[in-house]
Design a protein around this motif. Sequence first.
Motif, PDB file in Angstrom:
ATOM      1  N   GLU A 479     -10.607   0.385   1.442  1.00  0.00           N
ATOM      2  CA  GLU A 479     -11.683  -0.263   0.344  1.00  0.00           C
ATOM      3  C   GLU A 479     -11.161   0.068  -1.161  1.00  0.00           C
ATOM      4  O   GLU A 479     -11.836  -0.438  -2.079  1.00  0.00           O
ATOM      5  CB  GLU A 479     -13.007   0.601   0.705  1.00  0.00           C
ATOM      6  CG  GLU A 479     -13.697   0.037   1.937  1.00  0.00           C
ATOM      7  CD  GLU A 479     -15.058   0.638   2.014  1.00  0.00           C
ATOM      8  OE1 GLU A 479     -15.597   1.426   0.894  1.00  0.00           O
ATOM      9  OE2 GLU A 479     -15.684   0.267   2.938  1.00  0.00           O
ATOM     10  N   LYS A 480     -10.344   1.027  -1.358  1.00  0.00           N
ATOM     11  CA  LYS A 480     -10.000   1.206  -2.552  1.00  0.00           C
ATOM     12  C   LYS A 480      -8.624   0.296  -3.159  1.00  0.00           C
ATOM     13  O   LYS A 480      -8.135   0.448  -4.009  1.00  0.00           O
ATOM     14  CB  LYS A 480      -9.156   2.719  -2.935  1.00  0.00           C
ATOM     15  CG  LYS A 480     -10.296   3.558  -2.582  1.00  0.00           C
ATOM     16  CD  LYS A 480      -9.699   5.063  -2.615  1.00  0.00           C
ATOM     17  CE  LYS A 480     -10.877   5.978  -2.559  1.00  0.00           C
ATOM     18  NZ  LYS A 480     -10.455   7.441  -2.580  1.00  0.00           N
ATOM     19  N   SER A 481      -8.104  -0.557  -2.180  1.00  0.00           N
ATOM     20  CA  SER A 481      -7.008  -1.379  -2.173  1.00  0.00           C
ATOM     21  C   SER A 481      -7.414  -2.477  -3.588  1.00  0.00           C
ATOM     22  O   SER A 481      -8.431  -3.059  -3.552  1.00  0.00           O
ATOM     23  CB  SER A 481      -6.416  -2.091  -1.387  1.00  0.00           C
ATOM     24  OG  SER A 481      -7.396  -2.715  -0.706  1.00  0.00           O
ATOM     25  N   CYS A 482      -6.298  -2.618  -4.513  1.00  0.00           N
ATOM     26  CA  CYS A 482      -6.686  -3.729  -5.641  1.00  0.00           C
ATOM     27  C   CYS A 482      -6.005  -4.970  -5.380  1.00  0.00           C
ATOM     28  O   CYS A 482      -5.172  -5.136  -4.540  1.00  0.00           O
ATOM     29  CB  CYS A 482      -6.282  -2.853  -6.950  1.00  0.00           C
ATOM     30  SG  CYS A 482      -6.642  -1.377  -7.159  1.00  0.00           S
ATOM     31  N   ALA A 483      -6.569  -5.900  -6.279  1.00  0.00           N
ATOM     32  CA  ALA A 483      -5.719  -7.102  -6.292  1.00  0.00           C
ATOM     33  C   ALA A 483      -4.298  -7.072  -7.022  1.00  0.00           C
ATOM     34  O   ALA A 483      -4.178  -6.115  -7.757  1.00  0.00           O
ATOM     35  CB  ALA A 483      -6.676  -8.202  -6.795  1.00  0.00           C
ATOM     36  N   TRP A 484      -3.593  -7.930  -6.906  1.00  0.00           N
ATOM     37  CA  TRP A 484      -2.330  -7.760  -7.713  1.00  0.00           C
ATOM     38  C   TRP A 484      -1.993  -9.193  -8.175  1.00  0.00           C
ATOM     39  O   TRP A 484      -2.587 -10.217  -8.193  1.00  0.00           O
ATOM     40  CB  TRP A 484      -1.119  -7.593  -6.662  1.00  0.00           C
ATOM     41  CG  TRP A 484      -1.106  -8.404  -5.483  1.00  0.00           C
ATOM     42  CD1 TRP A 484      -1.731  -8.262  -4.314  1.00  0.00           C
ATOM     43  CD2 TRP A 484       0.078  -9.444  -5.283  1.00  0.00           C
ATOM     44  NE1 TRP A 484      -1.284  -9.344  -3.650  1.00  0.00           N
ATOM     45  CE2 TRP A 484      -0.436 -10.083  -4.193  1.00  0.00           C
ATOM     46  CE3 TRP A 484       0.913 -10.024  -6.257  1.00  0.00           C
ATOM     47  CZ2 TRP A 484       0.383 -11.151  -3.653  1.00  0.00           C
ATOM     48  CZ3 TRP A 484       1.603 -10.994  -5.911  1.00  0.00           C
ATOM     49  CH2 TRP A 484       1.276 -11.653  -4.393  1.00  0.00           C
ATOM     50  N   MET A 485      -1.048  -9.078  -9.064  1.00  0.00           N
ATOM     51  CA  MET A 485      -0.453 -10.270  -9.760  1.00  0.00           C
ATOM     52  C   MET A 485       1.036 -10.805  -9.651  1.00  0.00           C
ATOM     53  O   MET A 485       1.841  -9.958  -9.480  1.00  0.00           O
ATOM     54  CB  MET A 485      -0.644 -10.144 -11.176  1.00  0.00           C
ATOM     55  CG  MET A 485      -2.117 -10.251 -11.725  1.00  0.00           C
ATOM     56  SD  MET A 485      -2.875 -11.455 -12.416  1.00  0.00           S
ATOM     57  CE  MET A 485      -2.005 -12.037 -13.863  1.00  0.00           C
ATOM     58  N   SER A 486       1.290 -11.855  -9.654  1.00  0.00           N
ATOM     59  CA  SER A 486       2.325 -12.605  -9.693  1.00  0.00           C
ATOM     60  C   SER A 486       3.023 -12.575 -11.146  1.00  0.00           C
ATOM     61  O   SER A 486       2.229 -12.362 -11.987  1.00  0.00           O
ATOM     62  CB  SER A 486       2.477 -13.988  -9.103  1.00  0.00           C
ATOM     63  OG  SER A 486       2.081 -14.885  -9.874  1.00  0.00           O
ATOM     64  N   GLY A 487       4.124 -12.775 -11.518  1.00  0.00           N
ATOM     65  CA  GLY A 487       4.673 -12.910 -12.748  1.00  0.00           C
ATOM     66  C   GLY A 487       6.026 -12.117 -13.157  1.00  0.00           C
ATOM     67  O   GLY A 487       7.020 -12.561 -13.308  1.00  0.00           O
ATOM     68  N   LEU A 488       5.964 -10.793 -12.542  1.00  0.00           N
ATOM     69  CA  LEU A 488       7.110  -9.976 -12.267  1.00  0.00           C
ATOM     70  C   LEU A 488       6.870  -9.151 -11.083  1.00  0.00           C
ATOM     71  O   LEU A 488       5.909  -8.324 -10.983  1.00  0.00           O
ATOM     72  CB  LEU A 488       7.203  -8.755 -13.429  1.00  0.00           C
ATOM     73  CG  LEU A 488       8.145  -7.684 -13.471  1.00  0.00           C
ATOM     74  CD1 LEU A 488       9.496  -8.492 -13.486  1.00  0.00           C
ATOM     75  CD2 LEU A 488       8.014  -6.817 -14.415  1.00  0.00           C
TER      76      LEU A 488
END
Length: 599
Positions: A479-488
């Motif tokens: 439940e503590k896991s976050c979303a992430w971003m592409s880019g680098l």
Amino acid sequence: MKGGGPPYAIPPGKRRWNFLVIAVLCLVFLSMLVPLIFLLGLHNGFHPSPGYVTEKQTSFTKMVHVYDQPEATISRNKSKDFQKNIIKEAENKTTIGPPLPVAMPKEHPKENSNKVHSKGAAAEKVKDTEESVKLCELKYGSYCLWRQQNREKVNDFIVRKMKDLLYVARAYYPSIAKLPTQDKLSLEMKQNIQDFERVLSETTVDKDLPSMIENKLGKMEAVIAKAKACPVECGNVDKKFRQLVDLTEDEANFHAKQSAFLYQLAVQTIPKSLHCLSMRLTVEYFRSSPLDEEQSLAEKYLNPDLHHYIIFSKNVLASSAVVNSTVLHAKESETQVFHVLTDRENYFAMKLWFSLNKYKEATVQVLNIEDPNLDDVKGTPTQLLLPEEYRIFLHKVDKSSTIKRTEYLSVFTHSHYLLPKIFHSLKKVVVLDDDIIVQRDLSDLWRINLGGKVNGAVQVCSVRLVELKNFLGGKISDEKSCAWMSGLNIIDLDRWRERDLSGKFQGLLQEHLSTEEGLSLRASLLTFQDEIYGLDYKWVLSGLGHEYGLDTKVVKNAGVLHFNGNMKPWLDMGIRDYKEFWSKYLNKENQLLRDCNVN
């Protein structure tokens, strides 16, 4: 039968009667069809101008409602159905544009008792205005932000006064025309209305008005004064005013939707200068037949000890800016190998550009990902798919349903999951989006220990996966896991292969194929769940393609700038304050750039 026609001939009188019956039936059908068209709002439709549209950054809003605590609304950027979607939203009368100025009440010594009430009313107005802007962003995306920042002051005071007078004259005219004793006034009103309509159809600003406009205003004001003095039925005038208000609201709503659609078209259409550059390079490639250095550099392409950077792009200038900015800040450029993956359409333009332009001692390889002969790659997609961008609106599920915040995410697509097969000899790579600019040496990335994780990425912990629980099908392990971003992104290809993440991604796509909205977002977030190593936030500054007002000092000190959002720096619609950070990595002395009028 003498002189008679055939026994089956229809007499002329009966033929005329049949014609009249058919005509009446047609009129009845039309009388039912026209109200139906207006009821459904189809008269508000408009047709876009044709344009050369890219598939990368898109901005059509596809809504996926996730009923959870809090509620999340996920919007995928996609343009092809934008027109159809916004036409269907005629019932949502959303305010478009910047917040209106709120007049704060002046304090008076004798009015202290009303002070609290006045401040409360002003605060309510500010709150309502902010809510309208948020709803506008929910409906139209970054168009609302762009319009707020690029609103121009127009000198149209007299034009607006003319429109107001015309509005009043139209309301009174039907009642005056019914009075038998006011034929002269009725004719005068009709002439003034037609005169105003003709002038307003040709001009929108005061400077374009004819020289005798003051006389026309005086005549219209006098006519309206006479009309108000006549004994008319107030109910008829009130009814006409209401009709005009409804028509004006419909017209304003239509223009708002049309403006939003044209904005979407503008941010997704390749500028003429970039299209010219790509075409010129392609023609020049076949005309000059440049030397192929693939064989001599093959060893570098496959050497796992070098620093390999992967760029997915269809934009020559954008990919060049990424390579140039990375090399210029590198301490050892000879260890850098860039693999630019593009499509069949832009392959030859990319090939010539990177053969003509040198980037210190770095090596650049251009690959056509759509090439059916690409070694060891099965199931190659028919087209190159670039990172997809999404807007996520997070709001509480309560009576007010107030939107808390808006977050932007960009994630991997089908093409990224071919990396382990395309680069089968490599163990570790860094994936760069083509809308970034590097401002520091990236060699430190290769010394980061991912701790058994596959993907080193910047996490977006303002969006936790538990908030998207329903959207993700409830498959949340932490439940503590976050979303992430592409880019680098730092990618450990060995662990990717061991855990068969490409196969997992394909399985998730098939599982959720029935719900197309947010398909790549759902599959990517679930595929890399528990496989993300969070990079330091100082590495990447995101939002330069949609967020106004970022501190220039913060932008300068960031390691990598990510222009995620609709307003890319190579577009005229790009945010001007950040464009210089991108354009300074272009060679403005290049003859091809000059010929195509780039920048």
